[in-house]
Design an enzyme around this catalytic site. Structure first.
Site, PDB file in Angstrom:
ATOM      1  N   ASP A 215       0.891  -1.157   0.000  1.00 53.79           N
ATOM      2  CA  ASP A 215       0.000   0.000   0.000  1.00 53.79           C
ATOM      3  C   ASP A 215       0.927   1.205   0.000  1.00 53.79           C
ATOM      4  O   ASP A 215       1.512   1.565   1.018  1.00 53.79           O
ATOM      5  CB  ASP A 215      -0.913  -0.033   1.228  1.00 53.79           C
ATOM      6  CG  ASP A 215      -1.881   1.146   1.249  1.00 53.79           C
ATOM      7  OD1 ASP A 215      -1.714   2.069   0.431  1.00 53.79           O
ATOM      8  OD2 ASP A 215      -2.794   1.147   2.103  1.00 53.79           O
ATOM      9  N   HIS A 450     -17.264   9.253  12.804  1.00 52.47           N
ATOM     10  CA  HIS A 450     -16.518  10.466  13.121  1.00 52.47           C
ATOM     11  C   HIS A 450     -16.722  11.585  12.099  1.00 52.47           C
ATOM     12  O   HIS A 450     -16.549  12.747  12.412  1.00 52.47           O
ATOM     13  CB  HIS A 450     -15.029  10.168  13.320  1.00 52.47           C
ATOM     14  CG  HIS A 450     -14.360   9.528  12.156  1.00 52.47           C
ATOM     15  ND1 HIS A 450     -14.671   8.257  11.739  1.00 52.47           N
ATOM     16  CD2 HIS A 450     -13.415   9.971  11.305  1.00 52.47           C
ATOM     17  CE1 HIS A 450     -13.930   7.950  10.691  1.00 52.47           C
ATOM     18  NE2 HIS A 450     -13.155   8.969  10.403  1.00 52.47           N
TER      19      HIS A 450
HETATM   20  C1  LIG Z   1      -5.051   7.658   1.616  1.00 55.65           C
HETATM   21  C2  LIG Z   1      -4.731   6.249   1.755  1.00 55.65           C
HETATM   22  C3  LIG Z   1      -5.472   5.266   1.078  1.00 55.65           C
HETATM   23  C4  LIG Z   1      -6.727   5.580   0.289  1.00 55.65           C
HETATM   24  O1  LIG Z   1      -6.494   6.481  -0.728  1.00 55.65           O
HETATM   25  P1  LIG Z   1      -7.599   7.524  -1.254  1.00 55.65           P
HETATM   26  O2  LIG Z   1      -6.852   8.200  -2.389  1.00 55.65           O
HETATM   27  O3  LIG Z   1      -7.910   8.438  -0.129  1.00 55.65           O
HETATM   28  O4  LIG Z   1      -8.760   6.755  -1.729  1.00 55.65           O
HETATM   29  C5  LIG Z   1      -5.067   3.957   1.211  1.00 55.65           C
HETATM   30  N1  LIG Z   1      -4.015   3.619   1.970  1.00 55.65           N
HETATM   31  C6  LIG Z   1      -3.287   4.537   2.633  1.00 55.65           C
HETATM   32  C7  LIG Z   1      -2.125   4.104   3.467  1.00 55.65           C
HETATM   33  C8  LIG Z   1      -3.621   5.868   2.563  1.00 55.65           C
HETATM   34  O5  LIG Z   1      -2.916   6.778   3.255  1.00 55.65           O
END
Ligand SMILES: *Cc1c(COP(=O)(O)O)cnc(C)c1O
Length: 459
Positions: A215, A450
């Site tokens: 990720d 939230h």
């Molecule tokens: C922001 C984020 C996401 C999701 O991305 P979006 O562009 O907000 O849909 C997934 N994983 C991590 C670690 C993030 O910081």
């Protein structure tokens, strides 16, 4: 005095901001039901709600917006993006999508379904949501050091690889659909993951034949921490470090709204498995759009192609992480606790330590966020029990491991003077903390409360 790396850019265009009077702020936050998500951005002076999609694009990126090729298929901007992304990540297949959760929506069901689990160092909320939407269960497996906000550990975002093996054995390797490595580990406070740890996780995954997905939202900030803190990487470039990091995974999902410094965008990368890429393409076409734009306009793709390169520039990263380190040093001098050492994209104030008289069920991190707005017009948010919500079985308030008030810093947006306003506000609040009360919820929705819940101060 704390060191501050001066901005490696000058300012060509400005966006005015104004601060309301204290009386007005008290009125506005009350009207917002003491939930910062209900505040109008015009009523906020310094907005630290998130670093996602809030960065400032460069002159090159804006020029790219004008040059963007809007052709449906085979566009020049798409080719530019693929070229740059392949060069940085070293993957054969790159698919644009409109944001990070779109990448998750495309990828998760390829690997996960009912009866399967995904194991991550920590799942970000949207990642957890898409794991669960696919029918699988999400398990977090971060090292225990991450839970201690005061002890130093250079890589608090690390996977607990010993426990990972136990979990794989417990669930059975055939039931573990995916191992996810979040870099940096957002939910643990933007904490980095070491190359050694990623390598080890990758070896375990290989042994059990489980695919690894990175990720990658903050891969550049993670690479910078590896360069600064891990032996053997001092002299490597950010791109070399990123390439090695991604070589240990099979695919990645990425929100480009963070380290690629665009306001909207995302990517999926597949190292070399053509069959997987075919599935990614098919799902992208159904949910996002044709493969050469994936839910983005050509101009945004062009800006992303350029932003990817700017996001790994070492002078930029030194200044960027330097902003967090500057704030952290000032907090140290003031004796205010935060997730230590400071992470890459935000300072996570330990509200449990700052407001010890407010119990978790009266939301100390939310109380601090409200005070930040009243004190100086600063918007930040609760990453604690208020965000956590209720246990779906018992309907009881869950006690979060952390009560963090998160100050997320948008990229290339605020100057040192703005950061000083933020730290000064915290210091002022710290001096009158005994008078600060907790909150009770007067209305809440069943999930993700939230964002919309309403609160009132406890008398
Ligand atoms: C922001 C984020 C996401 C999701 O991305 P979006 O562009 O907000 O849909 C997934 N994983 C991590 C670690 C993030 O910081």
């Amino acid at each position: 005095m704390s060191k501050y790396y001066a901005e490696p850019f000058k300012i060509k265009m400005v966006e005015p901001i104004k601060i309301l009077t204290k009386e007005e702020r008290i009125k506005k936050i009350k009207e917002a039901n003491y939930n910062v998500f209900y505040l109008n951005s015009d009523d906020v002076y310094i907005d630290l709600l998130t670093d996602s999609g809030t960065g400032a694009m460069s002159d090159s990126q804006w020029a790219g917006v004008m040059r963007g090729d809007e052709s449906y298929s085979g566009s020049r901007s798409y080719k530019h993006l693929i070229e740059n992304a392949k060069d940085i990540f070293g993957y054969e297949f790159i698919q644009p999508v409109h944001q990070g959760r779109a990448a998750e929506k495309v990828v998760m069901p390829i690997f996960l379904k009912e009866g399967k689990v995904a194991i991550a160092n920590m799942h970000f909320d949207t990642t957890r949501a898409h794991v669960e939407l696919s029918g699988a269960r999400a398990i977090d497996c971060v090292i225990p050091e991450a839970l201690d906000t005061t002890e130093f550990h250079p890589f608090k975002g690390n996977m607990d690889n010993k426990r990972l093996v136990e979990l794989i054995e417990q669930y059975g390797p055939e039931n573990v659909g995916l191992i996810i490595i979040t870099v940096t580990n957002n939910s643990a406070g933007g904490q980095p993951v070491s190359m050694e740890n990623i390598r080890e996780t990758s070896q375990i995954a290989k042994k059990y034949n489980i695919p690894v997905c990175i990720d990658a939202a903050r891969y550049a900030e993670n690479s910078y921490f590896i360069k600064m803190r891990e032996k053997g990487y001092e002299d490597k470039s950010i791109k070399e470090i990123a390439r090695e990091m991604f070589s240990y995974a099979d695919l990645f999902t990425m929100s480009a709204k963070k380290d690629a410094i665009v306001n909207m965008g995302g990517l999926v990368g597949v190292k070399n498995d053509e069959e997987i890429y075919e599935q990614v393409k098919a799902r992208t076409i159904s949910y996002e759009g044709f493969i050469s734009y994936g839910g983005m306009s050509g101009r945004d793709i062009e800006a992303l192609a350029i932003g990817l390169e700017e996001g790994i520039d070492i002078d930029y990263l030194r200044y960027r992480i330097g902003q967090m380190e500057y704030m952290a040093e000032r907090l140290d001098e003031a004796g205010i606790a935060y997730q230590y050492p400071v992470g890459g994209h935000a300072v996570f104030i330990d509200a449990k330590k700052l407001l010890p008289h407010i119990p978790y069920y009266e939301f100390p991190a939310q109380a601090l966020a409200v005070e930040m707005y009243i004190e100086a017009g600063i918007r930040c948010c609760d990453i604690g029990s208020f965000m956590m919500g209720n246990d779906p079985d018992t309907n009881e308030q869950i006690e979060s491991e952390f009560e963090f008030t998160r100050l997320a810093i948008p990229r290339r947006v605020y100057t040192k003077s703005h950061l000083d306003v933020v730290v000064d506000a915290l210091i002022a609040i710290n001096e009158r903390k005994e008078s600060i009360r907790g909150y009770r919820i007067t209305w809440e929705p069943p999930v993700l409360r939230h964002f919309t819940a309403k609160l009132e101060p406890i008398k």
